[in-house]
Design a protein around this motif. Structure first.
Motif, PDB file in Angstrom:
ATOM      1  N   GLU A 742       0.799  -1.215   0.000  1.00  0.00           N
ATOM      2  CA  GLU A 742       0.000   0.000   0.000  1.00  0.00           C
ATOM      3  C   GLU A 742       0.833   1.267   0.000  1.00  0.00           C
ATOM      4  O   GLU A 742       0.461   2.269  -0.594  1.00  0.00           O
ATOM      5  N   GLU A 743       2.014   1.217   0.661  1.00  0.00           N
ATOM      6  CA  GLU A 743       2.807   2.449   0.677  1.00  0.00           C
ATOM      7  C   GLU A 743       4.093   2.326  -0.122  1.00  0.00           C
ATOM      8  O   GLU A 743       4.614   3.310  -0.621  1.00  0.00           O
ATOM      9  N   GLY A 744       4.632   1.120  -0.235  1.00  0.00           N
ATOM     10  CA  GLY A 744       5.873   0.957  -0.987  1.00  0.00           C
ATOM     11  C   GLY A 744       5.594   0.656  -2.445  1.00  0.00           C
ATOM     12  O   GLY A 744       6.475   0.754  -3.297  1.00  0.00           O
ATOM     13  N   ASP A 756      13.299   0.581  -0.752  1.00  0.00           N
ATOM     14  CA  ASP A 756      12.496   1.664  -0.202  1.00  0.00           C
ATOM     15  C   ASP A 756      12.670   1.823   1.303  1.00  0.00           C
ATOM     16  O   ASP A 756      13.323   2.742   1.771  1.00  0.00           O
ATOM     17  N   TYR A 905      10.478  16.310   0.201  1.00  0.00           N
ATOM     18  CA  TYR A 905      10.566  15.102   1.021  1.00  0.00           C
ATOM     19  C   TYR A 905      12.018  14.751   1.291  1.00  0.00           C
ATOM     20  O   TYR A 905      12.911  15.160   0.549  1.00  0.00           O
ATOM     21  N   PHE A 907      15.503  12.544   1.647  1.00  0.00           N
ATOM     22  CA  PHE A 907      16.289  11.731   0.729  1.00  0.00           C
ATOM     23  C   PHE A 907      15.675  10.338   0.576  1.00  0.00           C
ATOM     24  O   PHE A 907      15.270   9.707   1.540  1.00  0.00           O
ATOM     25  N   LEU A 908      15.596   9.869  -0.681  1.00  0.00           N
ATOM     26  CA  LEU A 908      15.176   8.507  -1.005  1.00  0.00           C
ATOM     27  C   LEU A 908      13.698   8.238  -0.759  1.00  0.00           C
ATOM     28  O   LEU A 908      13.290   7.089  -0.701  1.00  0.00           O
ATOM     29  N   THR A 909      12.873   9.288  -0.603  1.00  0.00           N
ATOM     30  CA  THR A 909      11.440   9.037  -0.510  1.00  0.00           C
ATOM     31  C   THR A 909      10.969   8.573  -1.887  1.00  0.00           C
ATOM     32  O   THR A 909      11.288   9.194  -2.894  1.00  0.00           O
ATOM     33  N   SER A 910      10.197   7.495  -1.909  1.00  0.00           N
ATOM     34  CA  SER A 910       9.879   6.934  -3.223  1.00  0.00           C
ATOM     35  C   SER A 910       8.455   7.281  -3.625  1.00  0.00           C
ATOM     36  O   SER A 910       7.603   7.628  -2.811  1.00  0.00           O
ATOM     37  N   TYR A 911       8.218   7.194  -4.906  1.00  0.00           N
ATOM     38  CA  TYR A 911       6.912   7.500  -5.460  1.00  0.00           C
ATOM     39  C   TYR A 911       6.595   6.382  -6.426  1.00  0.00           C
ATOM     40  O   TYR A 911       7.424   6.004  -7.245  1.00  0.00           O
ATOM     41  N   SER A 912       5.407   5.787  -6.326  1.00  0.00           N
ATOM     42  CA  SER A 912       5.177   4.631  -7.186  1.00  0.00           C
ATOM     43  C   SER A 912       3.843   4.709  -7.898  1.00  0.00           C
ATOM     44  O   SER A 912       2.874   5.253  -7.393  1.00  0.00           O
ATOM     45  N   GLN A 913       3.821   4.159  -9.065  1.00  0.00           N
ATOM     46  CA  GLN A 913       2.626   4.128  -9.884  1.00  0.00           C
ATOM     47  C   GLN A 913       2.819   3.040 -10.935  1.00  0.00           C
ATOM     48  O   GLN A 913       3.935   2.604 -11.201  1.00  0.00           O
TER      49      GLN A 913
END
Lengths: 972, 545
Positions: A742-744, A756, A905, A907-913
């Motif tokens: 859900e978040e990664g 992540d 954000y 460092f290394l905050t990820s964004y996924s789609q």
């Protein structure tokens, strides 16, 4: 200018002068002297102008915060005693500076001399003016260090080096003792402030730590003032230039010890322990110093022993615990400084003019240098305690004190006799000095023709001798008031009534003086002929040389013993170090279990999964076998290691961790190949054919190692078992399982953790991989193979030999045709593996795979090319710059991480789609996948770099061999 | 999130990116490489100072803690970086030593082998990461980074001596890394967390049945750190490795052994400090004893050393042992003094390592030539030959070298008036000084005092011997050719030590505040665990950024 500023300037001026003096050009002797003289004269004026402020009875104080948390402030405090001493130090310093101008040769490094000289004066003033005991220790050690530089000024001479080292070692030890003692005093009093300490006499004397405290403080004082049994450094310090001896070893540094004893006398003195310690040291120094002085051949040696003796007298006076004794001690400190400084300078003139200081060689100089001779005679008379000179006055006071009974003991009873005998000795050596140098036959073979020195060289002596006379004749008028404020500032309300008159009537002390004078003179007459030809040093004691004992002890403790300790308690062998490491960690891990009722869960046979257990039996056997074979059969060990690795892989599969299994498998393959390539270059090892032949010690060692290894392994097994069988704690892994999708944005939790949740760890680890590759590269660039590995491998040679035997084959053909068919397949596999790697990479976020696995797979493709076609073929066709891949990989990963800053954000905050692409379908597009790209690039770069380095070695080998032969030819 | 708050991760990212960027340039462009590396190091030091000001900007007695949540995951689930006074201090110390060593290496050493600057920057990344991280496994990662880089650097310049010592170093440290992993796994197995602050919360709650397992894990972990710190009997590799390493490498390695000390300081007070319940004070006795043993052995080693580099190597052990026993004593005042001592002795050692090379040049001019011929034997056509542009014959070279040597000797022996003395005095004052006149001095206190004074004495005797041999004994002294960039870092470090003496008041105040915060770890724990991630923007639907 107020008095506080003047106090600050008084201490700053010499140090500033020292810095200035160091900057002069080496040959500017006159300018340098002028500058130094101005500085010292300035110090004299400053000291003198502080008198009105000091004379009011309250000390002048200056307090600058330094280390407030430690109770150490830069606080200066000048009372009457400190004023008297600072006058003494600055005046004699000024005179010695003028004297030095003529004494030092133009070849000497004058800037160094004056720089250290002035710095020393500053440090000495620091001791005198310190209002904080720790600050006093600071300056105390500073004088030790600078005096080391001054004694070793002529470092070309071995005796100067030895003398300097000895004085620093002894006074340095004393200084450390003093530091400890002062800390104890601070502990008792609760402050290091001198005023606070001086107010707490009763508290200190009644404290259980009083005895250790005075022992340590006196260790400092005795070493500095060259008191028995630490006296022997002073005669050796005579290797210093004479101005240094005149300043340090008469007036100042050696006085620091007695200064401190007098300073702390009101709080530390007056007890039985104090009496015994100082009394014994003082009496011994007084007597032995005077006795030894008689038998010296060197003038400066005589003066040095005489200094020990006079300082012993002062120490003895301070031991008595009577205020009158303290008055006499303070007075004698002044008197001794004046006559001894002038005598040292006179000795310097004699040395300078005649080229020798040996009294057996000198003689009859009176006719050649009558002025100097007269001055020396007056000063010697003061040293001997002849009436109408200052030495007589303080000696009379000493006699008067010696006959009083202070503490009923042997030492006290013996005091008058010791006093008289030592005074007689003093008369003897004074007469000897004058008689041997200035009278008698004039020797023919002096190194130089003596004549009177320049006026300015004599002037300092004249002034000092004048002081001896004036003080000796009219003491009360000249120094009475100065002495009085000094005495009052030390003794306070206890100040006794004393009289500075020359004539006290026909008293017992006068009688003692007369006995000493006559006895000493008679002794000289008796000894005269012996002294004219004797060896250096007193009879009987000659063999017992403090210096020799010290050198031996120093060499033993600081060299032989230290080496022994290092050799027996340490090791440079790696095997032993690793053994210790295993043993220590074993013990460390075992200690917490000791005495705790820790129980392991029982092992139930029924729970065992038989195939899995068998698998592990194989794995264990492989691991043990690898360890067993590692030393002599590396290839076998490597294969067995691979077996253990495969079992680990299967275990991961068994326990449903496909990700780990894939990665482990790929890593196993690549590392095995890389190590295989490296094995080629390891030097050969020959087994000691049968174990039976190995010596017992080797067998024992191996047995012990086996035992350690077995116990450590067993311990590790038990620990793992204990941890794995205990109920799982509330770990953070539950969180990861919940949040991964859900978040990664990924179904493969392991991969999401890697890129992540804990992407930063991955970032670090790929850096490690990159660094290791670079290190391997750097190491191999300079690699020169062991001699026995330069030849072609045995297998290749056998093949080549077959080629040569058969006429239809060209040499090397068999080797080049090796694996012809498989190699074609391997070459065709190259694109296939690349596609496979891409597949692994893309699916990584949801299914086993990911950038790391893809990278390793990719490098396997390169490995296959090397295996199939050989290094030359691959290097011809392949343009890959692995170092750039490493750099780019890190940059990509880093920039992806930084990218999230733009959106606010960390460092290394990820964004996924998920993105729906035509043909390929839905693919995940987390920023994490870009990060994974960096990982991929780096892994490929690092593994390929190592591969190339190893493979390239086989080409370089030939060139290296060529180069080394050519260089040998060139050398020949 | 403010831009400034990202500054906390810059000490890790900057060297990493610099190192990576340098890989893209060819070895031949060494001027460019050196410039980039130098500029990055200067910026690193400046960032360190800014962070230090931040950490020290709060109330004098309160700890100010900066927390950086990597990947925007809150503790204990993600990895956190934590900045407090202690880590800021270490960052600045690292930056200082790095600048000095790097400047020194520009004269010659950076061109002797490939990728010197990259490895150097990666080493800095590992060091800074180890000082900043608040996560046990991430600490392992940074340990690996710094060790891997140090493996490369210790071999820099090659030569049989170096490779042999370097391989020993690698073998021992790999074994220690293994122990590190074992320890971390055991602790994770018992407590279920890796975050240091979270560990501090969970350790008091560990059941008595599990406690031995936890302590065994901590003990094994401790052994790993003690190997890095060089404790007796696990530190025999250290003098040899440091002696063999190239001078600028040894110069920065002076802080490497302090990483172990730093971690032990932090973890022993955080995990086994006052709030740790049944496990409080774990290992203190052993740390103290082993520290004293280390001081004793290393003092003998200092005396028994013939070469000055080896002497310095053993002194690293003396310094470690002193600090370890100070950790074992575990009082606020001793900790404060120990921190001061650590900074001072590290800078002095670094300066001395650099100086030794210059002095050896005076001893044996052939050594220099040898290093150059080594170049000739190499077969790297792409490597530019090191031009032996003889440095300036600065007038008074010997005088300057002598002055630097004396300063080093005074610092190492802990004699007044330089900072070595202040450090020792601060620790001694904490034990027997004026602060607590009513308290009895324990046996440990006496032992510690004896060790401090004795080791100083040993250093003094050994340094006097070495100094006399170097400066006074040679009949025909050759004046070494020295470049300005070589003597400047040495002088700079020594001047810093002098400045630390004169400005001892403010420095000690900082150390006091640091020590108080270390001994009251609950502030650290609360700050870390309460740090909240940046909320996702409200408008975005679906997955969170």
């Amino acid at each position: 200018m107020n008095s506080e500023t003047m106090l600050m300037m008084l201490i700053a001026l010499p140090f500033a002068g020292a810095c200035l003096a160091a900057l002069f050009p080496p040959n500017a002797r006159n300018a340098e002297t002028w500058a130094a003289a101005l500085v010292t004269l300035g110090a004299v004026v400053l000291s003198a102008s502080l008198f009105p402020a000091v004379a009011t009875g309250t000390p002048v104080r200056l307090n600058i915060e330094w280390l407030p948390t430690l109770g150490l402030s830069f606080s200066l405090r000048m009372d009457g005693f400190a004023w008297l001493f600072s006058m003494l130090v600055t005046c004699i310093g000024f005179l010695v500076v003028i004297y030095s101008r003529y004494y030092m040769s133009p070849d000497d490094a004058i800037p160094r001399f004056y720089a250290f000289f002035l710095a020393f004066m500053g440090a000495m003033l620091g001791i005198i003016l310190s209002g904080n005991l720790i600050l006093l220790v600071v300056f105390w050690e500073l004088t030790s260090i600078i005096s080391f530089m001054l004694i070793g000024y002529w470092y070309q001479k071995a005796d100067a080096r030895d003398g300097a080292r000895m004085s620093l070692t002894i006074t340095g030890v004393g200084g450390l003792g003093l530091l400890a003692g002062v800390l104890l005093i601070g502990h008792i009093v609760g402050s290091y402030d001198l005023d606070a300490v001086l107010d707490s006499g009763d508290l200190i004397r009644s404290h259980p730590l009083y005895v250790p405290a005075i022992c340590l403080v006196l260790l400092g004082a005795f070493t500095k003032s060259a008191q028995f049994p630490f006296h022997f450094w002073l005669p050796n310090a005579m290797a210093a230039p004479t101005p240094v001896s005149a300043f340090l070893h008469s007036a100042t540094m050696v006085k620091a010890g007695v200064f401190l004893m007098a300073r702390l006398w009101p709080v530390l003195g007056g007890t039985y322990e104090w009496f015994w310690l100082t009394g014994f040291a003082g009496a011994a120094s007084l007597l032995l110093g005077a006795y030894f002085a008689i038998f010296q051949r060197d003038i400066k040696g005589l003066l040095a022993y005489s200094t020990i003796s006079h300082l012993g007298l002062i120490t003895l006076l301070l031991s008595l615990g009577s205020p009158l004794g303290a008055v006499a001690a303070i007075f004698h400190m002044m008197n001794h400084a004046t006559f001894k400084a002038s005598l040292f300078m006179a000795a310097g003139i004699i040395d300078h003019e005649s080229g020798t200081r040996d009294m057996q060689k000198l003689g009859g100089l009176f006719k050649l240098m009558p002025y100097t001779a007269t001055l020396a005679m007056v000063a010697s008379a003061a040293m001997a305690g002849v009436p109408l000179l200052n030495g007589f006055l303080s000696k009379e006071m000493f006699f008067a004190e010696a006959i009083e009974t202070h503490a009923d003991s042997i030492l006290d009873t013996a005091a008058p006799y010791v006093a008289v005998i030592a005074s007689a000795f003093a008369v003897t050596y004074s007469i000897r000095f004058i008689h041997a140098v200035f009278f008698g036959e004039r020797p023919a073979d002096l190194p130089r023709e003596p004549h009177e020195p320049p006026f300015l060289m004599r002037l300092p002596i004249q002034l000092l001798v004048l002081a001896c006379l004036v003080i000796g004749i009219i003491p009360a008028i000249t120094v009475g008031s100065f002495l009085h404020i000094a005495v009052v500032s030390v003794l306070g309300a206890d100040t006794p009534a004393y009289s500075l008159a020359v004539w006290h009537g026909l008293t017992v002390p006068l009688g003692m003086s007369v006995i000493a004078l006559i006895g000493g003179a008679l002794l000289y007459v008796l000894l005269r002929h012996y002294l004219a030809h004797c060896e250096e040093g007193p009879p009987y004691f000659r063999r017992l040389k403090g210096q020799r004992i010290f050198e031996r002890v120093l060499v033993f403790v600081s060299w032989r013993f230290a080496r022994l300790v290092e050799a027996t308690l340490g090791t440079r062998r790696m095997q032993q170090q690793l053994r210790l490491l295993v043993a220590v960690s074993l013990v460390a891990a075992a200690i917490p279990f000791y005495n705790s009722n820790f129980g392991l869960g029982l092992f139930e046979l029924g729970q065992i999964d038989i195939p899995f257990a068998l698998l592990w039996v194989i794995g264990i056997a492989c691991a043990v076998g690898a360890a067993h074979q590692a030393k002599f059969h590396r290839l076998v060990a490597l294969i067995l290691l691979g077996g253990a690795g495969v079992v680990t892989c299967i275990t991961f599969v068994w326990l449903s961790a496909p990700d780990l299994a894939v990665t482990q498998l790929l890593v196993e393959i690549v590392t095995a190949v890389l190590i295989l390539l490296g094995l080629r270059w390891l030097p050969k090892r020959w087994e000691d054919t049968e174990l039976g032949r190995a010596p017992i010690s080797t067998k024992l060692r191996r047995g012990r190692d086996l035992l350690v290894a077995a116990v450590a392994g067993l311990g590790m097994t038990l620990l793992s078992y204990a941890v794995m069988t205990r109920p799982s704690p509330d770990t953070i892994s539950g969180f990861f399982l919940r949040k991964a999708y859900e978040e990664g944005g990924g179904r493969n939790v392991v991969n999401v953790i890697l890129v992540d949740f804990r992407g930063f760890d991955t970032f670090g680890e790929i850096t490690v991989l990159g660094i290791v590759a670079l290190t391997v590269f750097a190491l191999f660039r300079r690699f020169r193979p062991a001699p026995d590995t330069i030849e072609s491998p045995e297998q290749q040679r056998i093949q080549a030999a077959t080629d040569e035997e058969r006429s239809d084959r060209i040499t090397g053909q068999t080797v080049s045709d090796y694996l012809l068919v498989p190699s074609v397949i391997m070459q065709w596999l190259f694109p296939v593996i690349i596609v496979f790697a891409a597949y692994l990479f893309l699916r990584g976020h949801d299914l086993p795979g990911g950038g790391f696995a893809a990278g390793v797979a990719m490098s396997a493709a390169f490995i296959l090319q090397y295996l199939a076609a050989g290094t030359v073929w691959v290097e011809d066709r392949l343009r890959i710059l692995p170092v750039n891949w490493i750099g780019l990989g890190l940059l990509i990963a880093g920039c992806v991480g930084i990218g999230s800053w733009v959106f606010g954000y960390p460092f290394l905050t990820s964004y996924s789609q998920y993105i729906d692409l035509p043909v390929i379908g839905e693919i995940p597009a987390a920023t994490a996948i870009l990060f994974d790209l960096g990982v991929f690039s780096l892994v490929v770069g690092a593994t390929v770099l190592m591969l190339i380095v190893f493979a390239h070695q086989s080409i370089r080998r030939l060139r290296a061999a060529k180069i080394s032969t050519t260089t040998i030819e060139e050398v020949a | 999130m403010e831009w400034r708050s990202h500054l906390l991760i810059v000490p890790i990212l900057l060297p990493l990116l610099t190192g990576a960027l340098l890989l893209l340039f060819d070895e031949r462009r060494h001027v460019l490489k050196a410039t980039l590396s130098f500029v990055a190091t200067v910026i690193l030091l400046v960032v360190g100072l800014v962070l230090m000001r931040f950490a020290d900007s709060g109330e004098p007695d309160a700890a100010r803690t900066g927390v950086y949540l990597l990947g925007n995951w809150s503790a204990p689930f993600g990895i956190v970086l934590v900045l407090d006074r202690l880590s800021a201090l270490m960052l600045v110390l690292t930056g200082t030593l790095a600048l000095a060593s790097l400047t020194f290496s520009l004269a010659r050493w950076d061109r002797i082998g490939p990728h010197y600057h990259t490895l150097f920057q990666f080493l800095l990344m590992g060091l800074n990461g180890a000082f900043l991280t608040g996560d046990l496994f991430n600490l392992f990662v940074f340990f690996e980074v710094l060790l891997a880089a140090s493996y490369g650097l210790v071999l820099h310049g090659t030569g049989i001596q170096r490779v042999r010592a370097g391989l020993h170093y690698i073998a021992i440290n790999l074994a220690a890394s293994l122990l590190f992993l074992v320890g971390v796994s055991l602790i994770y197995g018992v407590t279920g967390t890796l975050n240091m602050a979270d560990l501090a919360v969970r350790i008091p709650a560990v059941t008595p049945g599990d406690q031995p397992l936890l302590l065994a894990g901590a003990a094994v972990l401790g052994v790993a750190f003690l190997v890095k710190a060089g404790i007796y009997p696990l530190g025999f590799w250290l003098p040899t490795a440091y002696t063999a390493a190239a001078a600028p490498v040894a110069g920065i390695f002076a802080i490497l052994s302090k990483v172990g000390i730093y971690i032990l300081f932090r973890l022993s007070l955080l995990l086994f400090g006052v709030d740790a319940g049944a496990s409080a004070g774990f290992g203190e006795f052993w740390l103290f004893g082993a520290g004293i043993a280390t001081v004793a052995f290393a003092s003998a080693g200092v005396l028994a050393s013939q070469g000055m580099a080896r002497l310095a190597g053993f002194y690293v052990l003396v310094s470690s042992g002193t600090l370890l026993s100070a950790i074992g004593l575990s009082t606020v005042e001793v900790t404060s003094g120990a921190l001061y001592y650590m900074v001072s002795s590290t800078m002095a050692l670094s300066a001395f390592f650099l100086l030794v090379e210059l002095l050896d040049r005076a001893q044996d001019p052939a050594a220099d030539v040898l290093a150059v011929t080594m170049e000739a034997y190499g077969d790297d056509p792409d490597m530019e030959d090191v031009v032996e542009d003889a440095g300036l014959l600065i007038p008074g070279t010997i005088a300057i070298l002598g002055l630097c040597f004396v300063a080093c000797a005074i610092l190492l022996a802990g004699l007044p008036p330089l900072s070595g003395f202040i450090g020792k005095f601060a620790m001694l004052d904490a034990i027997i000084g004026s602060n607590k006149p009513t308290l009895d001095i324990s046996m440990f206190g006496w032992l510690f005092t004896a060790a401090l004074i004795g080791s100083g004495l040993a250093a003094m005797v050994a340094m006097v011997r070495a100094g006399i041999r170097t400066f006074w004994a040679p009949i025909e002294g050759t004046i070494p050719r020295i470049k300005l960039v070589e003597i400047m870092p040495v002088a700079g470090l020594l001047l810093l030590c002098a400045a630390m003496t004169i400005g001892g008041g403010p420095v000690l105040r900082y150390m006091d505040a640091t020590a108080r915060a270390m001994h009251a770890p609950h502030v650290y724990v609360e700050e870390v665990l309460s740090a909240s991630p940046v909320p996702p923007p409200a408008t975005t639907e679906g997955s969170q950024p």
